[in-house]
Scaffold this motif. Structure first.
Motif, PDB file in Angstrom:
ATOM      1  N   GLY A   1      -2.946   7.706  -3.485  1.00 56.37           N
ATOM      2  CA  GLY A   1      -1.802   8.392  -4.073  1.00 56.37           C
ATOM      3  C   GLY A   1      -2.121   8.660  -5.532  1.00 56.37           C
ATOM      4  O   GLY A   1      -3.110   9.285  -5.860  1.00 56.37           O
ATOM      5  N   THR A   2      -1.287   8.166  -6.419  1.00 56.48           N
ATOM      6  CA  THR A   2      -1.628   8.251  -7.843  1.00 56.48           C
ATOM      7  C   THR A   2      -2.800   7.323  -8.152  1.00 56.48           C
ATOM      8  O   THR A   2      -3.580   7.571  -9.059  1.00 56.48           O
ATOM      9  CB  THR A   2      -0.423   7.877  -8.717  1.00 56.48           C
ATOM     10  OG1 THR A   2       0.020   6.566  -8.370  1.00 56.48           O
ATOM     11  CG2 THR A   2       0.717   8.855  -8.491  1.00 56.48           C
ATOM     12  N   VAL A   3      -2.908   6.222  -7.375  1.00 61.69           N
ATOM     13  CA  VAL A   3      -4.058   5.319  -7.451  1.00 61.69           C
ATOM     14  C   VAL A   3      -4.590   5.135  -6.032  1.00 61.69           C
ATOM     15  O   VAL A   3      -3.978   5.564  -5.063  1.00 61.69           O
ATOM     16  CB  VAL A   3      -3.667   3.945  -8.054  1.00 61.69           C
ATOM     17  CG1 VAL A   3      -3.103   4.122  -9.453  1.00 61.69           C
ATOM     18  CG2 VAL A   3      -2.669   3.215  -7.158  1.00 61.69           C
TER      19      VAL A   3
ATOM     20  N   PHE B   1       0.836  -1.200   0.000  1.00 62.80           N
ATOM     21  CA  PHE B   1       0.000   0.000   0.000  1.00 62.80           C
ATOM     22  C   PHE B   1       0.870   1.250   0.000  1.00 62.80           C
ATOM     23  O   PHE B   1       1.240   1.777   1.050  1.00 62.80           O
ATOM     24  CB  PHE B   1      -0.946   0.001   1.196  1.00 62.80           C
ATOM     25  CG  PHE B   1      -2.019  -1.029   1.086  1.00 62.80           C
ATOM     26  CD1 PHE B   1      -3.178  -0.774   0.377  1.00 62.80           C
ATOM     27  CD2 PHE B   1      -1.855  -2.275   1.658  1.00 62.80           C
ATOM     28  CE1 PHE B   1      -4.161  -1.747   0.240  1.00 62.80           C
ATOM     29  CE2 PHE B   1      -2.837  -3.246   1.538  1.00 62.80           C
ATOM     30  CZ  PHE B   1      -3.993  -2.973   0.826  1.00 62.80           C
ATOM     31  N   ASP B   2       1.194   1.720  -1.195  1.00 59.99           N
ATOM     32  CA  ASP B   2       2.001   2.933  -1.321  1.00 59.99           C
ATOM     33  C   ASP B   2       1.352   3.936  -2.277  1.00 59.99           C
ATOM     34  O   ASP B   2       1.951   4.969  -2.592  1.00 59.99           O
ATOM     35  CB  ASP B   2       3.416   2.595  -1.793  1.00 59.99           C
ATOM     36  CG  ASP B   2       3.435   1.756  -3.074  1.00 59.99           C
ATOM     37  OD1 ASP B   2       2.357   1.487  -3.627  1.00 59.99           O
ATOM     38  OD2 ASP B   2       4.532   1.361  -3.501  1.00 59.99           O
TER      39      ASP B   2
ATOM     40  N   LEU C   1      -9.274  -9.431   0.427  1.00 59.16           N
ATOM     41  CA  LEU C   1      -9.471  -8.885  -0.908  1.00 59.16           C
ATOM     42  C   LEU C   1      -8.665  -7.599  -1.046  1.00 59.16           C
ATOM     43  O   LEU C   1      -8.849  -6.655  -0.280  1.00 59.16           O
ATOM     44  CB  LEU C   1     -10.952  -8.589  -1.153  1.00 59.16           C
ATOM     45  CG  LEU C   1     -11.272  -7.845  -2.452  1.00 59.16           C
ATOM     46  CD1 LEU C   1     -10.968  -8.719  -3.660  1.00 59.16           C
ATOM     47  CD2 LEU C   1     -12.728  -7.384  -2.470  1.00 59.16           C
ATOM     48  N   TYR C   2      -7.765  -7.585  -2.006  1.00 59.88           N
ATOM     49  CA  TYR C   2      -7.004  -6.381  -2.348  1.00 59.88           C
ATOM     50  C   TYR C   2      -7.626  -5.777  -3.600  1.00 59.88           C
ATOM     51  O   TYR C   2      -7.925  -6.495  -4.557  1.00 59.88           O
ATOM     52  CB  TYR C   2      -5.539  -6.719  -2.639  1.00 59.88           C
ATOM     53  CG  TYR C   2      -4.774  -7.301  -1.478  1.00 59.88           C
ATOM     54  CD1 TYR C   2      -4.043  -6.488  -0.621  1.00 59.88           C
ATOM     55  CD2 TYR C   2      -4.789  -8.674  -1.234  1.00 59.88           C
ATOM     56  CE1 TYR C   2      -3.329  -7.028   0.443  1.00 59.88           C
ATOM     57  CE2 TYR C   2      -4.094  -9.220  -0.164  1.00 59.88           C
ATOM     58  CZ  TYR C   2      -3.368  -8.389   0.666  1.00 59.88           C
ATOM     59  OH  TYR C   2      -2.676  -8.933   1.720  1.00 59.88           O
ATOM     60  N   GLY C   3      -7.825  -4.482  -3.594  1.00 60.92           N
ATOM     61  CA  GLY C   3      -8.399  -3.824  -4.751  1.00 60.92           C
ATOM     62  C   GLY C   3      -7.658  -2.562  -5.105  1.00 60.92           C
ATOM     63  O   GLY C   3      -6.947  -1.978  -4.272  1.00 60.92           O
ATOM     64  N   MET C   4      -7.816  -2.133  -6.360  1.00 60.10           N
ATOM     65  CA  MET C   4      -7.172  -0.909  -6.813  1.00 60.10           C
ATOM     66  C   MET C   4      -8.072  -0.180  -7.789  1.00 60.10           C
ATOM     67  O   MET C   4      -8.683  -0.799  -8.669  1.00 60.10           O
ATOM     68  CB  MET C   4      -5.840  -1.203  -7.502  1.00 60.10           C
ATOM     69  CG  MET C   4      -5.098   0.049  -7.944  1.00 60.10           C
ATOM     70  SD  MET C   4      -3.958  -0.248  -9.316  1.00 60.10           S
ATOM     71  CE  MET C   4      -5.105  -0.543 -10.659  1.00 60.10           C
ATOM     72  N   LEU C   5      -8.170   1.127  -7.624  1.00 62.13           N
ATOM     73  CA  LEU C   5      -8.820   2.003  -8.586  1.00 62.13           C
ATOM     74  C   LEU C   5      -7.774   2.949  -9.146  1.00 62.13           C
ATOM     75  O   LEU C   5      -7.017   3.564  -8.382  1.00 62.13           O
ATOM     76  CB  LEU C   5      -9.928   2.829  -7.924  1.00 62.13           C
ATOM     77  CG  LEU C   5     -11.312   2.193  -7.750  1.00 62.13           C
ATOM     78  CD1 LEU C   5     -12.199   3.148  -6.968  1.00 62.13           C
ATOM     79  CD2 LEU C   5     -11.936   1.855  -9.083  1.00 62.13           C
ATOM     80  N   ALA C   6      -7.722   3.041 -10.452  1.00 63.40           N
ATOM     81  CA  ALA C   6      -6.798   3.975 -11.101  1.00 63.40           C
ATOM     82  C   ALA C   6      -7.557   4.707 -12.192  1.00 63.40           C
ATOM     83  O   ALA C   6      -8.470   4.147 -12.812  1.00 63.40           O
ATOM     84  CB  ALA C   6      -5.605   3.227 -11.697  1.00 63.40           C
ATOM     85  N   SER C   7      -7.204   5.953 -12.421  1.00 63.52           N
ATOM     86  CA  SER C   7      -7.856   6.725 -13.473  1.00 63.52           C
ATOM     87  C   SER C   7      -6.817   7.219 -14.463  1.00 63.52           C
ATOM     88  O   SER C   7      -5.607   7.042 -14.266  1.00 63.52           O
ATOM     89  CB  SER C   7      -8.626   7.908 -12.883  1.00 63.52           C
ATOM     90  OG  SER C   7      -7.732   8.866 -12.368  1.00 63.52           O
TER      91      SER C   7
END
Length: 509
Positions: free
Chosen positions: A463-465, A359-360, A398-404
């Motif tokens: 952060g960025t995501v 998680f960074d 559950l690990y999740g990520m949102l990026a735009s």
């Protein structure tokens, strides 16, 4: 001497002092002073370096206070022996009392009693309590000078964790740093914290000046001295064999008693022959900052390592991936791989699978695991464009990520009070969903309206995501149905996933 004694007591009363010495008469642990009418207690006897110590937690029997008290008791019982082992000295008191603070005054350690507001987000939330750690630390570091006692008490769990003496995960470490303002810029009304500082009155009006800045000073000292050197420095600040006029705080070294901040520099030079006065100019001494010392705690490349850390490690503070192997410097340090020598992709992939996502707020580690992106193209009149969602499961987490298309923190640089919200549309759902503030300082989120069963919390980093994790064990459905949103305090969502096409995540049961 008498005048100085009286002034000390006045300051303690007015400022809710965390570190001033209190006379023996005020520290006596009598049943008359502690067994106040209407209070309940929870107690536990533990062994600390071969000595029996009783931890007692006092609270009013109302609301969820008994659960808070249990959390405080368990945390303290685990932490106190670890600190004693790290510093090779046990706290002086036989009975260590922690009392719920309900009168609105400042949390403090008065020797016989720690006063602490039992106001964590939730007594079932499995995070550490930075303020509790801090107040416990004052049993070892209750002495002047204040910039040392406050900074060391705050930074102590980080030093222990980085030295392998305390088991904290990366989210817990992040929360402690966040609590003490490590990620915040230095205040505009900045001034040195040495003996001649005008900072005593500012402790009330300007939290960053003492607590944030004193924490950062200890971070600098730790990085410069190294793990063992810093530990030896902390031990040198104390002298448990000294006679002392109080019953609970361990006596300071003679150098501290005689020379205060000057004595601290003397002890630092014993550990390392170094120009400490120059290094801490403007931090402690009145001579003002040098450019290289004021800016060394910045994170120029956004990889979650400050520039001074990168300088000591040997990585490039202007490159988030110094060895160009596709994984960022902070992620590699977390995994135990070398950030300055390119690693094989398969090797990094296996390390991430075994560890879980780092998680960074950076997307790098997601490219090393088998996780097919779920894409949502731009909706009309929405600020966030072309969103990507990924997920990964390990041990029912559950690990999740949102990026735009653009980094989240750039999109919402001027926005305030926004938060991610994941609506749970599962058939047998017990909650509406869960949320997470869009703030890089936050390390955990919350749930909405759970009706039964074990709570499953959100952890993560913006952060960025946006990266997050939730405990998916015990979820009643075979799959989790999520609709991500970005909400503000009022009004419609700033952004939302397509309601007609929710994200379907098969769960491991």
């Amino acid at each position: 001497m008498k005048l100085r004694f009286i002034l000390c007591l006045i300051l303690t009363f007015c400022l809710g002092s965390l570190s001033q010495m209190i006379p023996k008469s005020n520290l006596l642990d009598t049943s008359e002073s502690l067994n106040e009418k209407g209070l309940e207690s929870q107690e536990k006897t533990i062994q600390v370096l071969g000595e029996s110590k009783t931890i007692r937690v006092l609270y009013k029997p109302e609301g969820m206070k008994s659960q808070f008290a249990k959390l405080v008791l368990e945390t303290s019982a685990a932490y106190i022996p670890k600190v004693a082992e790290y510093l090779n000295v046990a706290p002086k008191g036989k009975v260590l009392t922690i009392k719920d603070l309900t009168d609105g005054t400042t949390a403090r350690n008065e020797g016989a009693i720690i006063y602490l507001p039992f106001a964590f987000p939730d007594p079932e939330l499995p995070i550490q309590a930075p303020l509790l750690y801090h107040e416990i630390g004052h049993w070892w570091f209750g002495q002047d000078p204040r910039w040392i006692s406050e900074g060391v008490s705050s930074f102590l769990p980080i030093a222990m964790a980085m030295g392998g003496n305390l088991d904290l995960n990366q989210l817990e470490i992040h929360k402690i740093k966040s609590w003490w303002g490590f990620f915040n810029p230095l205040p505009k009304n900045d001034s040195p914290l040495g003996d001649k500082a005008k900072g005593i009155e500012n402790i009330i009006t300007n939290f960053p000046l003492y607590y944030e800045k004193s924490f950062k000073i200890q971070y600098l000292l730790f990085l410069e001295l190294g793990t063992e050197g810093y530990r030896n420095f902390l031990v040198s600040l104390m002298n448990p064999k000294h006679e002392t006029w109080h019953d609970y705080f361990i006596a300071p070294s003679q150098a501290i008693l005689d020379h205060q901040s000057k004595g601290v520099f003397t002890l630092l030079k014993i550990q390392k022959d170094f120009k400490w006065e120059n290094f801490l100019s403007g931090w402690v001494l009145q001579s003002g900052y040098q450019m290289d010392t004021r800016s060394i705690l910045k994170d120029s490349d956004g990889d979650s390592l400050v520039d001074f850390e990168e300088f000591k490690i040997g990585t490039n503070p202007k490159e988030w991936d110094s060895d160009k192997d596709g994984l960022g410097d902070y992620a590699e340090l977390t995994l135990g791989t070398s950030p300055i020598e390119a690693n094989d992709r398969d090797y990094l992939q296996s390390k991430i699978r075994n560890h879980g996502i780092i998680f960074d707020g950076v997307k790098d580690d997601w490219d090393f695991i088998e996780s097919k992106p779920i894409l949502l193209r731009n909706h009309k009149n929405q600020k966030v464009l072309d969103v990507e969602f990924r997920f990964f499961q390990k041990d029912k987490i559950l690990y999740g990520m949102l990026a735009s298309a653009k980094p989240f923190m750039e999109i919402f640089l001027e926005e305030k009070d926004l938060y991610f919200f994941f609506a749970d549309n599962s058939k047998q759902k017990e909650r509406i969903g869960f949320g997470f503030k869009m703030n890089p300082n936050d390390a955990y989120g919350w749930e909405f309206e759970r009706t039964k069963g074990k709570k499953r919390y959100v952890f993560g980093k913006v952060g960025t995501v946006f990266e997050f994790q939730i405990d998916a064990s015990g979820h009643p459905d075979p799959e989790l149905v999520l609709i991500p949103l970005i909400n503000g305090k009022t009004g419609p969502s700033v952004w939302h996933w397509d309601y007609d096409h929710p994200i379907l995540i098969p769960l491991e049961h």
